[in-house]
Write a protein that holds these residues in place. Structure first.
Motif, PDB file in Angstrom:
ATOM      1  N   ARG A 275      32.068  52.455  24.087  1.00 14.15           N
ATOM      2  CA  ARG A 275      33.157  51.525  24.375  1.00 14.15           C
ATOM      3  C   ARG A 275      33.200  51.300  25.882  1.00 14.15           C
ATOM      4  O   ARG A 275      33.116  52.246  26.668  1.00 14.15           O
ATOM      5  N   PHE A 276      33.300  50.046  26.268  1.00 12.36           N
ATOM      6  CA  PHE A 276      33.362  49.664  27.675  1.00 12.36           C
ATOM      7  C   PHE A 276      34.713  49.017  27.954  1.00 12.36           C
ATOM      8  O   PHE A 276      35.296  48.372  27.078  1.00 12.36           O
ATOM      9  N   ILE A 277      35.197  49.180  29.183  1.00 11.26           N
ATOM     10  CA  ILE A 277      36.380  48.447  29.620  1.00 11.26           C
ATOM     11  C   ILE A 277      35.979  47.479  30.722  1.00 11.26           C
ATOM     12  O   ILE A 277      34.987  47.684  31.419  1.00 11.26           O
ATOM     13  N   VAL A 278      36.745  46.410  30.847  1.00 13.41           N
ATOM     14  CA  VAL A 278      36.538  45.413  31.895  1.00 13.41           C
ATOM     15  C   VAL A 278      37.747  45.479  32.817  1.00 13.41           C
ATOM     16  O   VAL A 278      38.897  45.422  32.342  1.00 13.41           O
ATOM     17  N   VAL A 279      37.526  45.625  34.120  1.00  8.75           N
ATOM     18  CA  VAL A 279      38.640  45.723  35.059  1.00  8.75           C
ATOM     19  C   VAL A 279      38.564  44.606  36.095  1.00  8.75           C
ATOM     20  O   VAL A 279      37.493  44.085  36.397  1.00  8.75           O
ATOM     21  N   ALA A 280      39.732  44.232  36.632  1.00 13.53           N
ATOM     22  CA  ALA A 280      39.833  43.173  37.631  1.00 13.53           C
ATOM     23  C   ALA A 280      40.993  43.487  38.566  1.00 13.53           C
ATOM     24  O   ALA A 280      41.796  44.392  38.302  1.00 13.53           O
ATOM     25  N   ARG A 281      41.087  42.718  39.656  1.00  9.26           N
ATOM     26  CA  ARG A 281      42.159  42.965  40.622  1.00  9.26           C
ATOM     27  C   ARG A 281      43.522  42.539  40.084  1.00  9.26           C
ATOM     28  O   ARG A 281      44.547  43.075  40.493  1.00  9.26           O
ATOM     29  N   LYS A 282      43.536  41.569  39.186  1.00  7.32           N
ATOM     30  CA  LYS A 282      44.797  41.034  38.689  1.00  7.32           C
ATOM     31  C   LYS A 282      44.917  41.278  37.189  1.00  7.32           C
ATOM     32  O   LYS A 282      43.961  41.056  36.438  1.00  7.32           O
ATOM     33  N   ALA A 283      46.089  41.722  36.764  1.00  5.75           N
ATOM     34  CA  ALA A 283      46.326  41.938  35.334  1.00  5.75           C
ATOM     35  C   ALA A 283      46.361  40.603  34.597  1.00  5.75           C
ATOM     36  O   ALA A 283      46.527  39.542  35.205  1.00  5.75           O
ATOM     37  N   VAL A 284      46.182  40.651  33.277  1.00  4.83           N
ATOM     38  CA  VAL A 284      46.233  39.445  32.456  1.00  4.83           C
ATOM     39  C   VAL A 284      47.407  39.529  31.495  1.00  4.83           C
ATOM     40  O   VAL A 284      47.905  40.609  31.185  1.00  4.83           O
ATOM     41  N   THR A 285      47.852  38.371  31.043  1.00  6.51           N
ATOM     42  CA  THR A 285      48.845  38.281  29.973  1.00  6.51           C
ATOM     43  C   THR A 285      48.094  37.972  28.686  1.00  6.51           C
ATOM     44  O   THR A 285      47.300  37.035  28.637  1.00  6.51           O
ATOM     45  N   VAL A 286      48.338  38.760  27.662  1.00  2.00           N
ATOM     46  CA  VAL A 286      47.624  38.578  26.399  1.00  2.00           C
ATOM     47  C   VAL A 286      48.450  37.686  25.481  1.00  2.00           C
ATOM     48  O   VAL A 286      49.639  37.929  25.257  1.00  2.00           O
ATOM     49  N   ALA A 287      47.824  36.656  24.968  1.00  3.10           N
ATOM     50  CA  ALA A 287      48.504  35.730  24.066  1.00  3.10           C
ATOM     51  C   ALA A 287      49.020  36.466  22.834  1.00  3.10           C
ATOM     52  O   ALA A 287      48.364  37.382  22.314  1.00  3.10           O
ATOM     53  N   LYS A 288      50.195  36.064  22.368  1.00  4.59           N
ATOM     54  CA  LYS A 288      50.810  36.727  21.214  1.00  4.59           C
ATOM     55  C   LYS A 288      49.957  36.588  19.955  1.00  4.59           C
ATOM     56  O   LYS A 288      50.055  37.397  19.038  1.00  4.59           O
ATOM     57  N   ALA A 289      49.103  35.559  19.894  1.00  6.39           N
ATOM     58  CA  ALA A 289      48.282  35.322  18.704  1.00  6.39           C
ATOM     59  C   ALA A 289      47.093  36.277  18.612  1.00  6.39           C
ATOM     60  O   ALA A 289      46.382  36.297  17.614  1.00  6.39           O
ATOM     61  N   ILE A 290      46.873  37.074  19.675  1.00 10.56           N
ATOM     62  CA  ILE A 290      45.708  37.958  19.739  1.00 10.56           C
ATOM     63  C   ILE A 290      46.155  39.420  19.648  1.00 10.56           C
ATOM     64  O   ILE A 290      47.101  39.819  20.331  1.00 10.56           O
TER      65      ILE A 290
END
Length: 384
Positions: A275-290
C-alpha cells in the motif's frame, strides 16, 4: 485455417477489444459527469450486482463460464470506479495542468516508480518523475517545492508496516492526499546466461529481503547486499555483468536494465501487495460521493484504559477503523504514538464530532490527511 491465419484473426480481435475498452472508459467518464451534476455517489453496488448477473447470463449463451466473466468485469468495474473518482476529485479541486512532478524511491523500474505511474496516469497528461535515494529525500523534495507530490510505501502484506515512513509522518507538515495498492511480484533477475546454481551475491532493498526471507533461507553461501531501491539493485547487476550476481525485484523493472528472470513468486505470502500513500503540501477536500479514508496520529498518555477510551469514541460515533499502528515517541522512553486509519470523511458530522471529543481526552492529536479510498472491493454475486 492455417496457424498464421488464426493468429492474425486473434490479433485483429484483440485490437477490437482494446478499442471497445477505450470506448467503455470514455462512457464511464461521461457517467461521472452526470453523477457530478446530480450529486450522486460514484458507486452503486446494487446496480453493479445486477449488471454482473446480466453479463453472466449473456456469457452463458456465448459459452463463457461465470467465473471468467466475473473476473473480467471486476477489473473493468474497478477501473471505471477509479477513473470516475479521479475525475470527480479533479473537478472539485480544479485540474492543476498538463503535468505533475512526483518524487518517489529509486529510479525507473522500482516498485515506487510503477506505483507512481499507476496513480498519476489517471490524473495528469505528463508525469515528471523525480527519483530519490531515501524516504527523507522524498519528503524534502515536496516540502521545498521541488516536487508537487510524493509516493511513499507505507505497508506490505508480507513484511508489515514500513516504520521509517510512519516516523517521518510525525514531523512533516505534508498531508496525505491519496492512496493506492500495488501487487508486488518478486523475481530473481540476472544478466543473460546466469544460472541459479551460480549465484553468490544478491542485491535488493531491505524490505524486499524481508518479504522474501523464506526463499533466502533455502540458499547457502550467498552474500546479501542491501540497496537503496530495486532500481539501484538492477543497476548494480547491469554494471557488473557478473553471472554470480543477481537482483531481486519486479520483472518489468528488470527488463528496463536488460536483466532476465531466473525465478518468480519469491514472496513469503502468495498475495504480496504493498500500500502506498500520496502526500502533498496542501490537503484536499474529498467529495461526498467518494468513499474517504482519514489518517490521524494521537498520543493518549499512559494512564490505564486511555487507548480504549479513545477507540470507544470512534465506536460510539459509528466510525470504522481500518488500521491501528503504534510507534515510539523519540525522547519519551516507553511512550507511544498511535496512527489510526478510519473509513470516514473529516467533513462528515460524525467524524467532526469524534475528532472534537478525541481532542478533549487525548494529550495530542493531528490529522495527517483525508483522501479518497482506492480500496475497491469487488461486488459479489450469488455463486449459483
Amino acid at each position: 485455417m492455417e496457424l498464421n491465419e488464426v493468429r492474425q484473426q486473434i490479433q485483429t480481435t484483440d485490437q477490437q477489444l482494446l478499442q471497445l475498452l477505450a470506448k467503455r472508459r470514455q462512457l464511464a467518464l461521461a457517467v461521472a459527469e452526470a453523477k457530478i451534476s446530480q450529486n450522486k455517489p460514484i458507486r452503486d453496488q446494487e446496480r453493479e450486482e445486477a449488471l454482473l448477473l446480466r453479463l453472466i447470463e449473456s456469457g452463458k449463451a456465448l459459452e463463457l463460464d461465470a467465473p471468467y466473466v466475473t473476473r473480467l468485469f471486476h477489473v473493468i468495474i474497478e477501473d471505471s470506479v477509479l477513473q470516475q473518482q479521479a475525475k470527480l476529485q479533479g473537478e472539485l479541486r480544479g485540474m492543476q495542468g498538463p503535468s505533475v512532478k512526483v518524487a518517489y524511491l529509486g529510479g525507473q523500474g522500482s516498485y515506487s516508480y510503477w506505483a507512481t505511474q499507476k496513480y498519476f496516469t489517471r490524473r495528469a497528461e505528463q508525469i515528471i518523475d523525480i527519483g530519490c535515494d531515501s524516504f527523507n529525500d522524498i519528503i524534502k523534495a515536496v516540502e521545498t517545492g521541488h516536487a508537487d507530490y510524493a509516493v511513499l510505501p507505507i505497508e506490505n502484506t508480507s513484511s508489515g508496516s514500513i516504520n521509517e515512513v510512519y516516523d517521518l509522518l510525525q514531523h512533516t507538515r505534508l498531508s496525505i492526499v491519496g492512496e493506492l495498492t500495488h501487487p508486488i511480484d518478486h523475481c530473481v533477475l540476472g544478466v543473460p546466461g546466469t544460472a541459479l546454481n551460480q549465484i553468490r551475491q544478491i542485491c535488493a532493498h531491505p524490505q524486499v529481503i524481508a518479504q522474501c526471507s523464506q526463499f533466502l533461507l533455502g540458499l547457502t553461501n550467498i552474500k546479501v547486499e542491501y540497496c537503496d531501491s530495486s532500481s539501484d539493485a538492477f543497476q548494480r547487476v547491469q554494471q557488473k555483468q557478473d553471472p554470480t550476481m543477481v537482483a531481486i525485484g519486479g520483472e518489468a523493472g528488470g527488463k528496463i536494465y536488460g536483466l532476465e528472470v531466473l525465478a518468480r513468486d519469491l514472496a513469503n505470502q502468495k498475495d504480496n501487495v504493498s500500500r502506498f500513500i500520496v502526500v502533498a503540501r496542501k490537503a484536499v477536500t474529498v467529495a461526498k460521493a467518494i468513499p474517504a479514508k482519514t489518517t490521524f496520529i494521537m498520543f493518549t498518555g499512559q494512564q490505564p484504559g486511555a487507548l480504549v477510551d479513545a477507540l470507544t469514541v470512534l465506536k460510539r460515533h459509528g466510525i470504522s477503523m481500518a488500521k491501528l499502528e503504534s510507534r515510539p515517541i523519540p525522547g519519551n522512553p516507553w511512550e507511544e504514538m498511535f496512527y489510526v486509519d478510519v473509513l470516514a470523511n473529516t467533513h462528515d458530522y460524525a467524524m467532526t464530532r469524534a475528532l472534537e471529543e478525541l481532542n478533549r481526552i487525548t494529550k495530542f492529536i493531528k490529522v495527517l490527511g483525508c483522501y479518497p479510498s482506492e480500496a475497491i472491493q469487488p461486488t459479489e454475486v450469488p455463486t449459483s
